[in-house]
Scaffold this motif. Structure first.
Motif, PDB file in Angstrom:
ATOM      1  N   PHE A 349       0.815  -1.212   0.000  1.00 36.41           N
ATOM      2  CA  PHE A 349       0.000   0.000   0.000  1.00 36.41           C
ATOM      3  C   PHE A 349       0.853   1.270   0.000  1.00 36.41           C
ATOM      4  CE2 PHE A 349      -3.027  -3.169   1.150  1.00 36.41           C
ATOM      5  CZ  PHE A 349      -4.269  -2.685   0.760  1.00 36.41           C
ATOM      6  N   ALA A 350       2.167   1.143   0.010  1.00 39.18           N
ATOM      7  CA  ALA A 350       3.066   2.312  -0.061  1.00 39.18           C
ATOM      8  C   ALA A 350       4.256   1.957  -0.936  1.00 39.18           C
ATOM      9  CB  ALA A 350       3.509   2.725   1.329  1.00 39.18           C
ATOM     10  N   PRO A 351       4.010   1.672  -2.199  1.00 40.13           N
ATOM     11  CA  PRO A 351       5.105   1.217  -3.066  1.00 40.13           C
ATOM     12  C   PRO A 351       6.065   2.349  -3.374  1.00 40.13           C
ATOM     13  CG  PRO A 351       3.141   1.587  -4.366  1.00 40.13           C
ATOM     14  CD  PRO A 351       2.735   1.755  -2.924  1.00 40.13           C
ATOM     15  N   GLN A 352       7.286   1.966  -3.770  1.00 42.55           N
ATOM     16  CA  GLN A 352       8.305   2.955  -4.128  1.00 42.55           C
ATOM     17  C   GLN A 352       8.232   3.284  -5.611  1.00 42.55           C
ATOM     18  OE1 GLN A 352      11.815   0.894  -2.479  1.00 42.55           O
ATOM     19  NE2 GLN A 352      11.978   2.594  -1.050  1.00 42.55           N
ATOM     20  N   ARG A 353       7.029   3.376  -6.123  1.00 40.28           N
ATOM     21  CA  ARG A 353       6.817   3.812  -7.504  1.00 40.28           C
ATOM     22  C   ARG A 353       5.430   4.416  -7.585  1.00 40.28           C
ATOM     23  NH1 ARG A 353       6.539  -1.434 -11.369  1.00 40.28           N
ATOM     24  NH2 ARG A 353       5.972   0.174 -12.874  1.00 40.28           N
ATOM     25  N   THR A 354       5.260   5.328  -8.508  1.00 38.95           N
ATOM     26  CA  THR A 354       3.991   6.019  -8.667  1.00 38.95           C
ATOM     27  C   THR A 354       3.031   5.158  -9.475  1.00 38.95           C
ATOM     28  OG1 THR A 354       5.120   8.152  -8.625  1.00 38.95           O
ATOM     29  CG2 THR A 354       2.886   8.115  -9.522  1.00 38.95           C
ATOM     30  N   ILE A 355       1.795   5.049  -9.008  1.00 39.34           N
ATOM     31  CA  ILE A 355       0.785   4.325  -9.768  1.00 39.34           C
ATOM     32  C   ILE A 355      -0.405   5.243  -9.999  1.00 39.34           C
ATOM     33  CG2 ILE A 355       1.495   2.085  -8.838  1.00 39.34           C
ATOM     34  CD1 ILE A 355      -1.024   2.140  -7.094  1.00 39.34           C
ATOM     35  N   VAL A 356      -1.142   4.970 -11.038  1.00 42.77           N
ATOM     36  CA  VAL A 356      -2.359   5.724 -11.316  1.00 42.77           C
ATOM     37  C   VAL A 356      -3.368   5.414 -10.223  1.00 42.77           C
ATOM     38  CG1 VAL A 356      -4.243   6.062 -12.951  1.00 42.77           C
ATOM     39  CG2 VAL A 356      -1.917   5.676 -13.780  1.00 42.77           C
ATOM     40  N   PRO A 357      -4.009   6.427  -9.629  1.00 42.42           N
ATOM     41  CA  PRO A 357      -4.961   6.159  -8.549  1.00 42.42           C
ATOM     42  C   PRO A 357      -6.014   5.136  -8.967  1.00 42.42           C
ATOM     43  CG  PRO A 357      -4.548   8.516  -8.725  1.00 42.42           C
ATOM     44  CD  PRO A 357      -3.861   7.874  -9.893  1.00 42.42           C
ATOM     45  N   GLY A 358      -6.289   4.214  -8.059  1.00 40.33           N
ATOM     46  CA  GLY A 358      -7.314   3.210  -8.306  1.00 40.33           C
ATOM     47  C   GLY A 358      -6.854   2.007  -9.090  1.00 40.33           C
ATOM     48  N   THR A 359      -5.559   1.925  -9.392  1.00 35.49           N
ATOM     49  CA  THR A 359      -5.065   0.783 -10.162  1.00 35.49           C
ATOM     50  C   THR A 359      -4.190  -0.106  -9.288  1.00 35.49           C
ATOM     51  OG1 THR A 359      -3.060   1.914 -10.916  1.00 35.49           O
ATOM     52  CG2 THR A 359      -5.026   2.150 -12.275  1.00 35.49           C
ATOM     53  N   ALA A 360      -3.964  -1.312  -9.771  1.00 30.28           N
ATOM     54  CA  ALA A 360      -3.022  -2.248  -9.151  1.00 30.28           C
ATOM     55  C   ALA A 360      -2.056  -2.694 -10.232  1.00 30.28           C
ATOM     56  CB  ALA A 360      -3.763  -3.448  -8.567  1.00 30.28           C
ATOM     57  N   VAL A 361      -0.773  -2.726  -9.907  1.00 29.82           N
ATOM     58  CA  VAL A 361       0.229  -3.116 -10.902  1.00 29.82           C
ATOM     59  C   VAL A 361       1.251  -4.036 -10.247  1.00 29.82           C
ATOM     60  CG1 VAL A 361      -0.014  -0.984 -12.229  1.00 29.82           C
ATOM     61  CG2 VAL A 361       1.717  -1.116 -10.444  1.00 29.82           C
ATOM     62  N   ILE A 362       1.853  -4.885 -11.070  1.00 29.01           N
ATOM     63  CA  ILE A 362       2.942  -5.726 -10.600  1.00 29.01           C
ATOM     64  C   ILE A 362       4.174  -4.843 -10.452  1.00 29.01           C
ATOM     65  CG2 ILE A 362       4.452  -7.663 -11.171  1.00 29.01           C
ATOM     66  CD1 ILE A 362       2.091  -8.870 -12.730  1.00 29.01           C
ATOM     67  N   CYS A 363       4.680  -4.726  -9.226  1.00 27.92           N
ATOM     68  CA  CYS A 363       5.836  -3.864  -9.005  1.00 27.92           C
ATOM     69  C   CYS A 363       7.098  -4.646  -8.667  1.00 27.92           C
ATOM     70  CB  CYS A 363       5.550  -2.831  -7.922  1.00 27.92           C
ATOM     71  SG  CYS A 363       5.218  -3.515  -6.286  1.00 27.92           S
ATOM     72  N   ALA A 364       6.958  -5.936  -8.305  1.00 24.48           N
ATOM     73  CA  ALA A 364       8.150  -6.711  -7.948  1.00 24.48           C
ATOM     74  C   ALA A 364       7.879  -8.195  -8.115  1.00 24.48           C
ATOM     75  CB  ALA A 364       8.588  -6.417  -6.517  1.00 24.48           C
ATOM     76  N   LEU A 365       8.930  -8.927  -8.428  1.00 23.81           N
ATOM     77  CA  LEU A 365       8.898 -10.383  -8.520  1.00 23.81           C
ATOM     78  C   LEU A 365       9.949 -10.939  -7.576  1.00 23.81           C
ATOM     79  CD1 LEU A 365       8.979 -10.805 -12.423  1.00 23.81           C
ATOM     80  CD2 LEU A 365       6.967 -10.518 -10.970  1.00 23.81           C
ATOM     81  N   GLY A 366       9.599 -11.981  -6.865  1.00 19.56           N
ATOM     82  CA  GLY A 366      10.578 -12.702  -6.061  1.00 19.56           C
ATOM     83  C   GLY A 366      10.809 -14.060  -6.668  1.00 19.56           C
ATOM     84  N   VAL A 367      12.066 -14.385  -6.994  1.00 16.10           N
ATOM     85  CA  VAL A 367      12.386 -15.693  -7.557  1.00 16.10           C
ATOM     86  C   VAL A 367      13.381 -16.391  -6.640  1.00 16.10           C
ATOM     87  CG1 VAL A 367      11.916 -15.054  -9.950  1.00 16.10           C
ATOM     88  CG2 VAL A 367      14.203 -14.704  -9.019  1.00 16.10           C
ATOM     89  N   GLU A 368      13.222 -17.702  -6.539  1.00 12.23           N
ATOM     90  CA  GLU A 368      14.124 -18.491  -5.713  1.00 12.23           C
ATOM     91  C   GLU A 368      15.428 -18.727  -6.455  1.00 12.23           C
ATOM     92  OE1 GLU A 368      14.496 -23.054  -4.119  1.00 12.23           O
ATOM     93  OE2 GLU A 368      12.474 -22.185  -4.285  1.00 12.23           O
ATOM     94  N   SER A 369      16.537 -18.396  -5.801  1.00 13.11           N
ATOM     95  CA  SER A 369      17.870 -18.594  -6.377  1.00 13.11           C
ATOM     96  C   SER A 369      18.699 -19.435  -5.416  1.00 13.11           C
ATOM     97  CB  SER A 369      18.557 -17.250  -6.625  1.00 13.11           C
ATOM     98  OG  SER A 369      19.918 -17.421  -6.956  1.00 13.11           O
ATOM     99  N   GLU A 370      19.445 -20.377  -5.991  1.00 15.57           N
ATOM    100  CA  GLU A 370      20.311 -21.178  -5.131  1.00 15.57           C
ATOM    101  C   GLU A 370      21.485 -20.356  -4.600  1.00 15.57           C
ATOM    102  OE1 GLU A 370      21.879 -24.452  -7.295  1.00 15.57           O
ATOM    103  OE2 GLU A 370      23.062 -23.228  -8.685  1.00 15.57           O
ATOM    104  N   ASP A 371      21.733 -19.191  -5.220  1.00 15.68           N
ATOM    105  CA  ASP A 371      22.815 -18.312  -4.784  1.00 15.68           C
ATOM    106  C   ASP A 371      22.383 -16.867  -5.028  1.00 15.68           C
ATOM    107  OD1 ASP A 371      25.118 -16.947  -4.154  1.00 15.68           O
ATOM    108  OD2 ASP A 371      26.321 -17.774  -5.803  1.00 15.68           O
TER     109      ASP A 371
END
Length: 905
Positions: A349-371
Motif C-alpha cells: 500500500f506504499a510502493p516505491q513507484r507512482t501508480i495511477v490512482p485506483g489501479t493495481a500493478v505488478i511492481c516486484a517479482l521474487g524468484v528463488e535462487s540457489e545463490d
C-alpha cells in the motif's frame, strides 16, 4: 547504473573485445560515443554518415574516442569498388585514397569494403581480386587493412564463400574478410564452412540477430535486425565457427533497427553490451572472468502488487474469492502477505513507484535462487541497477535489481521459513486453505511498450539466465500483438512479455499495459466451481468460443460442457493439454488467471485465447459502465461540457471515464466569444482523436450542443453540426430558441427536427429564463405546435427554478418528451437582472445539495430512469483544483445527494 566504471576484461583470458557500430544508436556522433563508453564498450565502428554529420574534425573524433577509452575498430562502408571498367576503377581509387587519408586521421586501422551492388560492376572474380589487391596494396603501405564483406544482396558476390575465394585469389596481407552474421545467416548458408578460413584472414566480425521474415533482404537488414539473443539466428554456433578459425579481433554489433535508432542511446548501448556479454559467455570455451554463471532458479517465490486505498480492497476481495488467505502483515511497512499453497501475493500500500490512482500493478517479482548473492553479482555485471532497500536492522537483506520497465526482481533463498524474508511478516492467525484451489504461481505476464519489449526480454534472458521462446504474433481485437516467453530449464519460472508493435495512436481497449498473475491448479474445473461459489469474478467467455472449440478439437462432450459452464478455455498439442480461466479486470490493468497443465504442455494457450480474453474483458468493462448498481436508482450520469469547458473533447472523455460517468455532452458550437471553441464538425483530427478516446474508454456521447436559433439563424446552417453529432454517436441535440416570433421559431424548430430525424437524433428544447422561450409553458407550446416525433424538452434544474415554472405543470406533460435532465443546484433566490442570471448559469452553479433548488420535487416529476447530465460550471473552483478534479467532485456530490452514497473517508 549507467556504467562508466564497469571495465570490460578483454584479452586471451577474458575473451574477445567488445565493439559497437555507431549505426546501432540514436543521436549525433557525440551522443553515440558517450553512450558506448558509458556501457563499457572497448571500441566502436564509425559509420560514414555519422562522421559526415559531425561538427568534429576526424582528429577531434580520434581525441574524443581516446578520452573515453574507445578504439576505432572499423570505418565503414566503402561501396561499389571492385570489378569495374578502368575509368571507373581510377575514380574509385581516388575516392579510396581520400578515405584512407581519413582513416589515418581517425586512428582507425581497418576499412570495410562491401561487395558491389553497382550495375557498372561485372561478374569477374579475377578482375575483382586484381582491383581489391591494388586497394590493399595502397592501404598496406599506410599500415591499414581492407575488410571485404559479401552483402547478402550483392550484385555478383553475396556469400562469404565467394568473398573468400576472391580474397584468397588476391593474396595480399592487407586484404581479409569481414564476416557479418546477418549476411551469412539470412541466406540460409551453412556457417560451418567459415572454419576453413585462416583466423588471420578474418579481419572483423559483425554480429546481429533477426527474426525469420519473408521479405526483401535489404529491408529485412536495414529495419529488423536485433541484438543477439532476441531473434531466430543461432549466433552461439556462428561465433563458435568464427572463433575456431583462430580469430582474435573484436565481437562487434552492427544492428539496424528502427526502434533502437529512436531510443535513448545509453539504454540501447547497455542492451547491446548485455547481449554481447551473454553471447560471449555462451560461445567462449572458458567463461569470461567477472561474469558469474546464472544460478539455478527454483521458482516464483512471490509477486508484489502496488495498490492504493481504492484498488487494494478490490484485489484483496478477489484473492479471498480465489482461495487465498491474508497470512501475514509486514512488521514495518504497509505490506500484506496473501498465500495459498506455494503461491504468494504481496499487497504493498506504499510502493516505491507512482501508480495511477485506483489501479493495481505488478511492481516486484521474487524468484528463488540457489545463490542470491551470485544472482545479484551477475545482474550487476550485466549492467542491471541494484536497488537500495529501506529496512529495519532485524529484517531480511534481500538482493534486488531493477528490470528496464522498473519492476524490481528479488533473489530469495529457497523456502519460506523463519530465517528468510517471510520472517519479516507477523502472522495474522489466518490459515491458507488446505484443499489447494491453486498450488503455486505458474507464470507472470507483462505488457511492455514496443520500445521496451526487446530490452525487457533481453534483461530476463541474460540476467536471470532464462531461455527465450520464439516470438509469436496474433491478430487481436485492437491490432497486432507480439508475444514471447522466457523460462528456466525446469520450467518453474515463467515470464511472458507482450507488446502492440504497430500501435500508431491511442485506440486501445482502455486497459493500458495489462498484466496478470497465473496460478497453477491440479484440477481447474473443480477450482473454477469452488471459486464461483466463493464469489470470484470469473470472466465470462461467449458460447461462440466453445462452438468453435468443438469444431477444432472435438473435446469429449462432458468436458466441453464443463468448460462452457465455467468459462474455461482449452488447448492441446502433442505434449499435453492446457485448461485456464481468467478473472475480470481488477481496476484498469491487473487480472488473475488459473491454469492446469496436463502432461508436458509448455505453452500458454491457443492463439485464439488472447483475443477472446481481450474482447471479453472489454465487453465486461462496458457492461459495468452500463449496469445499474444493485440497490441504487436507475440513473446514469453524463458530464456536460459546460462543467469542464476548459477540457477539449478527448480530455473531457478521459475525465468522464476516470470519474465514473457513462456519458458526456459535447459543446460543438461557441456560445460566447470568450469561451474555448472545439470545432469537431470541421476538424477531422480532433474528431478522430475524440472518437478514439470514446472507443477506448467506453464513454458515450449523450448530447451535443448548442443549436441556438434566433431571428437571424437558418436551421440549414446546422447540417454539419448534426452530422458531426451523429458521427460521435450522440443521441440528443440541445437547442434554444431566442426568437420573439412564435410562428417563426416553431417552423424553424420543426425544420431542425426534420433534419435531425434521419440521423437518429432527438432535438431537445432548453428554456433559459432570459431568452424569448423563457419557461416551461412557452417550451410546451412550441413542442405541441411543431408536432415532431423526435422533439423533446430538456429540463435544466437551474433554468426551471429561475423561470418560476410549475412542478405540477411538469407532471402533466407527455413522458416521451423527456430524454435526460441537466442537474445542478444554486442559491434559492432569483437574481434581479438578466446579467446576474446569465453569470450564475455560466460560472457559479453549485453541487446538488449545496443550494436551495427543489431537486427532489423537480426530478420526481420527470419520468423515472432518465440520465442525469451534471451541468455545474464553477469557474473559481476549477481555477483552484482543475477541471478533472471538479468533474470527479461533481459526480461524487450528485451521488451523495441523490442516491445516498456516503462520502469517501
Amino acid at each position: 547504473m549507467l556504467i562508466a566504471d564497469h571495465t570490460v576484461v578483454s584479452g586471451p583470458d577474458g575473451g574477445a573485445r567488445l565493439s559497437i557500430a555507431t549505426a546501432c544508436l540514436s543521436g549525433t556522433l557525440e551522443d553515440k560515443l558517450a553512450a558506448a563508453a558509458a556501457a563499457g564498450f572497448d571500441g566502436i565502428e564509425i559509420f560514414e554518415s555519422d562522421l559526415i554529420a559531425s561538427p568534429w574534425s576526424p582528429s577531434r573524433v580520434r581525441q574524443e574516442c581516446a578520452r573515453r577509452g574507445l578504439t576505432i575498430d572499423l570505418y565503414q562502408p566503402f561501396r561499389d569498388f571492385e570489378a569495374v571498367a578502368p575509368d571507373t576503377f581510377r575514380a574509385n581509387l581516388r575516392r579510396a585514397e581520400r578515405k584512407l587519408d581519413l582513416l589515418e586521421q581517425l586512428g582507425a586501422a581497418t576499412m570495410l569494403v562491401c561487395s558491389s551492388e553497382s550495375a557498372a560492376s561485372v561478374d569477374d572474380d579475377e578482375l575483382a581480386a586484381e582491383q581489391l589487391r591494388e586497394l590493399a596494396e595502397r592501404a598496406g603501405r599506410r599500415g591499414l587493412r581492407i575488410a571485404y564483406e559479401a552483402l547478402a544482396w550483392g550484385r555478383h558476390v553475396n556469400t562469404y564463400a565467394h568473398a573468400w575465394r576472391i580474397v584468397r585469389r588476391a593474396g595480399h596481407p592487407a586484404l581479409g574478410l569481414c564476416l557479418d552474421s546477418f549476411h551469412v545467416l539470412s541466406r540460409g548458408e551453412d556457417p560451418a564452412g567459415i572454419r576453413v578460413v585462416p583466423g588471420d584472414k578474418v579481419f572483423h566480425l559483425q554480429l546481429a540477430d533477426a527474426p525469420r521474415l519473408k521479405m526483401d533482404v535489404v529491408q529485412w537488414s536495414r529495419h529488423h535486425r536485433l541484438f543477439p539473443g532476441l531473434g531466430a539466428f543461432d549466433l552461439t554456433a556462428f561465433v563458435g565457427h568464427v572463433l575456431a578459425t583462430g580469430y582474435g579481433g573484436p565481437l562487434s554489433l552492427e544492428v539496424f533497427n528502427d526502434i533502437y535508432r529512436q531510443a535513448d542511446p545509453r539504454h540501447a548501448a547497455i542492451d547491446g553490451m548485455r547481449s554481447l556479454l551473454a553471447l560471449r559467455e555462451s560461445a567462449a570455451v572458458r567463461r569470461p572472468p567477472g561474469l558469474p554463471p546464472a544460478p539455478r532458479l527454483g521458482g516464483h517465490v512471490f509477486t508484489e502488487l502496488a495498490v492504493d486505498e481504492v484498488s487494494g480492497p478490490v484485489v484483496a476481495s478477489t484473492l479471498t474469492a480465489v482461495g487465498f488467505a491474508r497470512t501475514g502483515q509486514h512488521r514495518s511497512k504497509p505490506v500484506q502477505l496473501w498465500q495459498q499453497g506455494d503461491a504468494r501475493i504481496l499487497l504493498n500500500f506504499a510502493p516505491q513507484r507512482t501508480i495511477v490512482p485506483g489501479t493495481a500493478v505488478i511492481c516486484a517479482l521474487g524468484v528463488e535462487s540457489e545463490d542470491p548473492a551470485g544472482s545479484a553479482q551477475r545482474a550487476d555485471r550485466l549492467l542491471a541497477p541494484v536497488l537500495p532497500r529501506v529496512r529495519q536492522p532485524e529484517e531480511a537483506d534481500l538482493s534486488s535489481v531493477a528490470a528496464p520497465d522498473g519492476t524490481a526482481v528479488f533473489f530469495c533463498r529457497g523456502g519460506a521459513d523463519g530465517s528468510g524474508w517471510a520472517a519479516d511478516f507477523a502472522p495474522t492467525g489466518h490459515r491458507a486453505r488446505a484443499d489447494g484451489l491453486v498450488t503455486r504461481t505458474d507464470h507472470i505476464a507483462l505488457t511492455e511498450s514496443v520500445d521496451d519489449f526487446d530490452q525487457v526480454a533481453l534483461f530476463y534472458t541474460s540476467v536471470l539466465g532464462l531461455r527465450s521462446g520464439p516470438t509469436t504474433e496474433l491478430a487481436a481485437p485492437f491490432g497486432l500483438l507480439r508475444s514471447r516467453s522466457a523460462t528456466n530449464a525446469t520450467r518453474t519460472v515463467r515470464i511472458t512479455l507482450n507488446t502492440a508493435p504497430l500501435r500508431r495512436g491511442s485506440w486501445s481497449p482502455g486497459i493500458p499495459s495489462p498484466q496478470h498473475v497465473a496460478f497453477a491448479s491440479d484440477d481447474v474445473i473443480a477450482s473454477a466451481r469452488a471459486m464461483r461459489e466463493l464469489g470470484a469474478p470469473v470472466l465470462s467467455i461467449p458460447d461462440n468460443y466453445y462452438d468453435d472449440l468443438d469444431a477444432r478439437l472435438a473435446p469429449p462432450p462432458e468436458l466441453l460442457a464443463a468448460l462452457r459452464e465455467h468459462s474455461i478455455l482449452y488447448d492441446s498439442d502433442e505434449d499435453g493439454e492446457y485448461l485456464h480461466f481468467y478473472t475480470e479486470m481488477l481496476g484498469s490493468r491487473l487480472f488473475f488467471e488459473v491454469v492446469q497443465r496436463v502432461a508436458g504442455y509448455g505453452g500458454y494457450g491457443a492463439a485464439t485465447s488472447a483475443p477472446v480474453r481481450m474482447a471479453a474483458h472489454r465487453h465486461r468493462r462496458l457492461q459495468g459502465l452500463r449496469d445499474t448498481r444493485p440497490g441504487g436508482p436507475a440513473h446514469d450520469y453524463s458530464l456536460a461540457h459546460l462543467t469542464a469547458l476548459s477540457l477539449s473533447p478527448p480530455e473531457l472523455v478521459d475525465a468522464a471515464a476516470d470519474a465514473g460517468y457513462r456519458y458526456v455532452g459535447v459543446r460543438l458550437t461557441r456560445v460566447t466569444p470568450q469561451e474555448p471553441h472545439y470545432p469537431l464538425a470541421t476538424d477531422p483530427a480532433l474528431m478522430r482523436t475524440t472518437k478514439v478516446r470514446l472507443a477506448a474508454t467506453g464513454v458515450e456521447v449523450l448530447d451535443i450542443e448548442l443549436a441556438r436559433i434566433g431571428p437571424h439563424e437558418d436551421p440549414r446552417d446546422f447540417q454539419r453540426f448534426l452530422e458531426a453529432g451523429a458521427e460521435l454517436g450522440a443521441r440528443h441535440v440541445i437547442t434554444q430558441l431566442p426568437d420573439p416570433d412564435r410562428t417563426r421559431k416553431v417552423d424553424r424548430f420543426a425544420q431542425l427536427c426534420e433534419m435531425a430525424r434521419p440521423l437518429g437524433l432527438t432535438v431537445d428544447l432548453e428554456f433559459p429564463s432570459w431568452t424569448e422561450t423563457p419557461d416551461l409553458g412557452e417550451a410546451a407550446r412550441v413542442l405541441r405546435a411543431a408536432d415532431q416525433p423526435n422533439a423533446g424538452m430538456l429540463i435544466d434544474l437551474l433554468h426551471f427554478a429561475r423561470s418560476g415554472s410549475s412542478v405540477a405543470d411538469l407532471r402533466e406533460l407527455p413522458a416521451d418528451w423527456f430524454h435526460f435532465a441537466h442537474v445542478c443546484d444554486a442559491p434559492a433566490g432569483v437574481p434581479p437582472t438578466n446579467e446576474e442570471l446569465i453569470h450564475t448559469a455560466r460560472f457559479e452553479r453549485l453541487y446538488p445539495g449545496d443550494g436551495g433548488i427543489d431537486l427532489d420535487g423537480i426530478l420526481a416529476a420527470l419520468p423515472p430512469g432518465l440520465p442525469y447530465a451534471l451541468e455545474i460550471p464553477r469557474a473559481q473552483l476549477v481555477a483552484q483544483i482543475g477541471a478533472k478534479e471538479h468533474a470527479r467532485m461533481a459526480i461524487a456530490a450528485a451521488r451523495r445527494r441523490l442516491e445516498g452514497v456516503p462520502a469517501p473517508a
